[in-house]
Scaffold this motif. Structure first.
Motif: not given
Length: 135
Positions: A25, A27, A56
């Protein structure tokens, strides 16, 4: 996954960690990134990364289905799916690692199912059965 910043899952397919598929991920960019640059030691395998936009600011629900050289990543929070090949070269047990950047908290839960291989007891003859006829 419930990250407070950048975090990743790494599927290690070799005991020494030389082959792995990263799902991370980002963000800062608001993306889920699947990176296969280190997924295979076979020189014919292609690397590269794929990006899926995702929010996110909340937990992320991922479903990852792996069948030897195929990975399907379901981002169920948005309904997006990514399917890719990654060609691991060695046999053996695989491991999953979770990583996060310094200062990031990562809460996660993992469910794993090991499926048994399909066994065909009677091979097909390759000849289609005749269609039933009406009386």
């Amino acid at each position: 996954m419930e990250p407070t910043g950048n975090a990743s899952l790494r599927l290690l397919t070799t005991p020494d960690g030389s082959e792995y598929l990263d799902i991370r991920l980002d963000a800062d960019a608001g993306e889920l990134v699947v990176d296969r640059d280190h997924a295979s030691l076979d020189p014919r395998a292609r690397g590269g990364s794929y990006r899926i936009p995702c929010a996110t600011d909340r937990s992320i629900d991922l479903r990852v289905v792996v069948d030897h050289s195929i990975a399907e990543i379901f981002l169920t929070t948005t309904g997006q799916v990514l399917t890719l090949r990654f060609y691991p070269t060695r046999q053996g047990e695989w491991r999953l690692q979770a990583h996060s950047t310094l200062g990031t908290r990562l809460n996660y839960a993992i469910d794993v199912w090991e499926l048994h291989p399909l066994v065909i007891k009677e091979p097909s003859t390759g000849v289609a059965a005749p269609a039933p006829t009406s009386p």
